[in-house]
Scaffold this motif. Structure first.
Motif: not given
Length: 162
Positions: A8-35
Motif C-alpha cells: 500500500c506504499n505506506r511509510d513506517f519508522d520501524d520494520e516491526k511496526i511494518l510487520i504488524q501493519h502487514q499482518k493486520a491489513k494485508h494478511f488477516k483472514c477475513h473469516i476467522c480474523h487470524k493474522k
C-alpha cells in the motif's frame, strides 16, 4: 531507506511496526480474523482451514495484489520495485532541497521593515482568565479518598502477612 509497505506504499519508522501493519491489513483472514505472516501463508490458511481460495492480497494497491509473493516486512520485495522506490525518494529529496534553497534566498531581503512573517506577541483578552478545572469537577481529592490522598502503605488485613 525507511521501511515501507510494498502492498500500500505506506511509510513506517520501524520494520516491526511494518510487520504488524502487514499482518493486520494485508494478511488477516477475513473469516476467522487470524493474522498470518505472508500472502502465501494467508492463502494456505484459507484453503486448509476454511476450504476457500484467496486470489489476491487484501487492501493492496492495483498491481501489488499477488498472493504468491513471499513478502515479510521489507524482505522479498521485487528488486525493480526497490529501485523505483529509491528513485522516487531521491527525486522527492532533490525537489525539497530546491524548495528549501529558494526559501532561503527569499529570506535575504535587506530592508529592515517587518514583513508578513514578523513575530507578533499575542496578549490574552482583557478580563479573561482561563478556567483551571472543568465545571462540576471538585478540585479537592476524589470522592471516597482522603483530601491529601493516601500517605504510605494502605492498611493490611490482620493475619494476611505471616
Amino acid at each position: 531507506m525507511k521501511p515501507w509497505c510494498w502492498y500500500c506504499n505506506r511509510d513506517f519508522d520501524d520494520e516491526k511496526i511494518l510487520i504488524q501493519h502487514q499482518k493486520a491489513k494485508h494478511f488477516k483472514c477475513h473469516i476467522c480474523h487470524k493474522k498470518l505472516y505472508t500472502g502465501p501463508g494467508l492463502a494456505i490458511h484459507c484453503m486448509q482451514v476454511h476450504k476457500e481460495t484467496i486470489d489476491s492480497v487484501p487492501n493492496a494497491i492495483p498491481g501489488r495484489t499477488d498472493i504468491e509473493l513471499e513478502i515479510y516486512g521489507m524482505e522479498g520485495i521485487p528488486e525493480k520495485d526497490m529501485q523505483e522506490r529509491r528513485r522516487t525518494l531521491e527525486q522527492k529529496s532533490q525537489e525539497s532541497q530546491k524548495r528549501k534553497n529558494q526559501d532561503d534566498s527569499d529570506e535575504d531581503d535587506d530592508d529592515d521593515e517587518p514583513g508578513p512573517s514578523a513575530q507578533v506577541a499575542v496578549q490574552p483578552q482583557a478580563g479573561y482568565a482561563a478556567a483551571l478545572t472543568q465545571p462540576g469537577i471538585p478540585v479537592a481529592g476524589a470522592p471516597g479518598l482522603p483530601p491529601g490522598g493516601y500517605q504510605g502503605m494502605p492498611p493490611m488485613m490482620p493475619g494476611f502477612l505471616q
